[in-house]
Scaffold this active site. Structure first.
Site, PDB file in Angstrom:
ATOM      1  N   SER A 206       0.846  -1.190   0.000  1.00  0.00           N
ATOM      2  CA  SER A 206       0.000   0.000   0.000  1.00  0.00           C
ATOM      3  C   SER A 206       0.881   1.240   0.000  1.00  0.00           C
ATOM      4  CB  SER A 206      -0.909   0.017   1.237  1.00  0.00           C
ATOM      5  OG  SER A 206      -1.844  -1.038   1.187  1.00  0.00           O
ATOM      6  N   GLY A 208      -0.415   4.400  -0.074  1.00  0.00           N
ATOM      7  CA  GLY A 208      -1.265   5.542   0.264  1.00  0.00           C
ATOM      8  C   GLY A 208      -1.940   6.091  -0.981  1.00  0.00           C
ATOM      9  N   GLU A 210      -0.807   7.063  -3.656  1.00  0.00           N
ATOM     10  CA  GLU A 210      -0.155   6.661  -4.907  1.00  0.00           C
ATOM     11  C   GLU A 210      -0.599   5.284  -5.370  1.00  0.00           C
ATOM     12  OE1 GLU A 210       4.045   7.007  -4.538  1.00  0.00           O
ATOM     13  OE2 GLU A 210       3.974   9.079  -3.836  1.00  0.00           O
ATOM     14  N   GLY A 211      -1.429   4.586  -4.589  1.00  0.00           N
ATOM     15  CA  GLY A 211      -1.977   3.317  -5.039  1.00  0.00           C
ATOM     16  C   GLY A 211      -1.267   2.103  -4.483  1.00  0.00           C
ATOM     17  N   GLY A 237      -6.858  -0.105   3.908  1.00  0.00           N
ATOM     18  CA  GLY A 237      -6.027  -1.298   3.742  1.00  0.00           C
ATOM     19  C   GLY A 237      -6.826  -2.580   3.844  1.00  0.00           C
ATOM     20  N   ASP A 238      -7.821  -2.598   4.714  1.00  0.00           N
ATOM     21  CA  ASP A 238      -8.672  -3.786   4.847  1.00  0.00           C
ATOM     22  C   ASP A 238      -9.496  -4.007   3.583  1.00  0.00           C
ATOM     23  OD1 ASP A 238      -7.708  -4.059   7.465  1.00  0.00           O
ATOM     24  OD2 ASP A 238      -9.281  -2.741   8.234  1.00  0.00           O
TER      25      ASP A 238
END
Length: 296
Positions: A206, A208, A210-211, A237-238
């Site tokens: 991850s 953030g 930026e994908g 994130g989940d």
């Protein structure tokens, strides 16, 4: 069936405030309580997508009873393993300026018999994909004890991540900071390759806004959203993990999995609580996510 595993269950408490000032007195405009822990959040997202999902979790005390009742009310199938300690609470403070502040309790210590009962419940399920998520409470064993050679996703950090690699998870999903912490490498692609050498089948990082970066046996890809969103990032994130599990269960190609993961992550940012997703955004965004192969 996709099975999510949450050994360190929580009751999530979310406060919405005008602004957060250290040392100040704050009056919450809104307070919400819901069953949480990363695996529970993953199960909630998959349930919203219509997937066949079961959440396996620990629960103890009055807080654990509230967790169980919330899952039942939401219609999420759950196998609850009772423990003697009180289930922890996690606190999220959402401020109007977009900042998100979290306070996570450590969770109750598990007796050896409680961990073994939990592990037995996990091993008893014939999962198409097993998702092991979140921190481990004191007294727990390693995630490697639960993986058992089946298709699996491991989403944790620190020593729990390193020890879990011995179970050879199909995918691990650290964020950039977690990846740097366990490898000491600043380059995400090189650090992901290090985790693959240590036992991970694939690594999805991850990044953030930026994908996502995916380093796999069949190639390396970067997937980026069409726009940067502002909202509650605690469940993003989940949602990525939910998309990975959905894609693995359907044997999809990595670019397709990553498009769904980025779109669903953004949909989670727009949701009011961890585990909520804006399905309209999810369906719109899938066709807009840019997925590019990286040269090795």
């Amino acid at each position: 069936m996709i099975v999510t595993v949450t050994p360190n269950t929580a009751l999530d408490v979310t406060y919405t405030v005008d602004g957060l000032r250290p040392g100040g007195v704050h009056r919450a405009r809104d307070v919400r309580h819901r069953a949480g822990g990363k695996g529970v959040n993953v199960a909630r997202v998959l349930h919203a997508l219509g997937a066949d999902v079961l959440a396996i979790l620990t629960a103890g005390g009055a807080t654990g009873a509230a967790v169980s009742a919330d899952l039942a009310a939401a219609g999420i199938a759950a196998d609850v393993v009772p423990v003697g300690g009180e289930t922890r609470r996690t606190t999220t403070v959402l401020a109007d300026d977009g900042t998100v502040t979290l306070v996570n309790e450590p969770g109750p210590r598990l007796a050896e018999a409680e961990w073994q009962a939990f592990a037995t419940a996990v091993r008893a399920r014939n999962a198409d994909v097993l998702v092991c998520s979140g921190s481990l409470p004191p007294g727990a064993g390693d995630y490697a004890d639960l993986l058992g050679g089946r298709p699996s996703i491991l989403d944790t950090s620190g020593q729990a991540l390193l020890a879990g690699l011995a179970g050879r998870p199909s995918v691990v999903k650290p964020n950039a900071d977690e990846l740097r912490e366990v490898t000491g490498l600043r380059d995400p692609e090189a650090a992901a390759a290090e985790l693959r050498r240590a036992g991970a089948g694939a690594v999805v990082v991850s990044l953030g806004p930026e994908g996502l970066l995916a380093v796999t046996a069949s190639g390396t890809w970067h997937a980026a959203p069409s726009t940067v969103l502002r909202g509650n990032t605690t469940g993003a994130g989940d949602a990525v993990v939910a998309a990975l599990a959905w894609g693995l269960s359907r044997a999809e190609a990595w670019p397709d999995i990553l498009r769904r993961a980025v779109a669903l992550s953004g949909a989670a940012v727009l949701g009011p609580l961890a585990g909520d997703v804006d399905l309209a955004h999810y369906h719109r965004e899938q066709g807009l996510v840019a997925v590019r192969a990286r040269r090795s």
